[in-house]
Design an enzyme around this catalytic site. Sequence first.
Site, PDB file in Angstrom:
ATOM      1  N   ASP A  40      -5.885 -26.392  -1.092  1.00  0.00           N
ATOM      2  CA  ASP A  40      -5.800 -27.415  -0.053  1.00  0.00           C
ATOM      3  C   ASP A  40      -4.128 -27.385   0.581  1.00  0.00           C
ATOM      4  O   ASP A  40      -3.256 -26.590   0.212  1.00  0.00           O
ATOM      5  CB  ASP A  40      -5.733 -28.806  -0.706  1.00  0.00           C
ATOM      6  CG  ASP A  40      -7.235 -29.255  -0.769  1.00  0.00           C
ATOM      7  OD1 ASP A  40      -8.182 -28.521  -0.248  1.00  0.00           O
ATOM      8  OD2 ASP A  40      -7.824 -30.122  -1.568  1.00  0.00           O
ATOM      9  N   LYS A  61      -6.492 -29.463   5.158  1.00  0.00           N
ATOM     10  CA  LYS A  61      -6.653 -30.075   6.507  1.00  0.00           C
ATOM     11  C   LYS A  61      -5.031 -30.392   6.960  1.00  0.00           C
ATOM     12  O   LYS A  61      -4.299 -30.608   5.946  1.00  0.00           O
ATOM     13  CB  LYS A  61      -7.697 -31.095   6.858  1.00  0.00           C
ATOM     14  CG  LYS A  61      -6.893 -32.450   5.885  1.00  0.00           C
ATOM     15  CD  LYS A  61      -8.107 -33.546   6.299  1.00  0.00           C
ATOM     16  CE  LYS A  61      -7.580 -34.553   5.344  1.00  0.00           C
ATOM     17  NZ  LYS A  61      -8.506 -35.988   5.602  1.00  0.00           N
ATOM     18  N   MET A 174      -2.140 -42.756   1.164  1.00  0.00           N
ATOM     19  CA  MET A 174      -2.738 -42.462   2.363  1.00  0.00           C
ATOM     20  C   MET A 174      -2.589 -43.778   3.207  1.00  0.00           C
ATOM     21  O   MET A 174      -3.624 -44.173   3.894  1.00  0.00           O
ATOM     22  CB  MET A 174      -3.987 -41.932   2.151  1.00  0.00           C
ATOM     23  CG  MET A 174      -4.220 -40.471   1.568  1.00  0.00           C
ATOM     24  SD  MET A 174      -6.072 -40.113   1.107  1.00  0.00           S
ATOM     25  CE  MET A 174      -6.020 -41.040  -0.528  1.00  0.00           C
TER      26      MET A 174
END
Length: 261
Positions: A40, A61, A174
Site C-alpha cells: 500500500d 492509493k 482518517m
Amino acid sequence: MKWNHKVPKLTVVGAGPGDADLITLKGIKALQSADVVLYDALVNKELLDHAPHAEQIFVGKRKGCYTYGQDQINELIVARGHSHGHVVRLKGGDPFVFGRGAEEMEYAALHGLITEFVPGISSSLAVPGYQNVPLTKRGSSESFWVITGTTKDHKISGDVELAAKSTATVVILMGMGKLAEIVKVFKQEGKHELPVAIIQNGTTPEEKVGVGTVNTIETIVKDQNLANPAIIVLGSVVNHREQILSLQEKINIESSFVAAS
C-alpha cells in the site's frame, strides 16, 4: 500463467506506522518467503528490501487516486496465489484496524488460499506514543477510543459523538476532512479547552505536529498546513507531551552545564 507447484497462500502483514524498524520479526520472515508482495501507499518502501526476489506490486492509493480498486486487489491476490504461491499483502499499521485485512483474507480463503495474519503496530497507538502522548495515564485517562473519522458513506462516524461524552482519550484516524465537524461535536459537550494533538506522517522523517485545544486546533492546522495522513488525538493526556519535553530540556541544560564545568 506459469505452472505453480506451491500451495497458494496469503499472508496479511502489518507494516507498522511508517518507521521501517517498527515491523515485527515475523513480518520480515513472511516477506523473505514471499513470491509476490502487494503493498500500500503508506508502507515504507525500505521494507520491500526484505523481499528482493518477489514480484512487487503497488496497489495503494494516493490523494484519492486508485491504482487498483478493492475488488481488483482481491482478484489479484487469488490469481497470484494460484500462479505464484505465497502472496504477502503488506499494509500500513495493523491491517485489522481500519485496514480491510479481514475482508481480503476472507475472499482469499473462499477462493482456495491458505491464509495467515501477522499483526502490525497500529498507527493509532504508535504515532501518539512517538510524540510522548500516552493513550492512557493513571489519574488522567482510564480508556481510549479509536474511531474512523469518515465512514464508507463519507460521513462522520456516529461514535465520535458517543466518545465526546466520555472521559476517555479519543484517537481519530482518517478524520482531517471532518475536523470542523469533530470540533463542533466536542464543543457541544462543553469541551472547548480539551487538549488536541494532530500528528501528520507519524514516525517518519516528514513528521509534523500541531498541539492546541478544541477551540484553537483548526487555526493551528491552517497555520501549520497540516493534512492527511494524520492522526487526531483528543484528551488530557496530550499535556503529557509538554511535560516530558520540558523535563527533557531541563536535563539537557543541566548536562550541558556539567559538561562545560
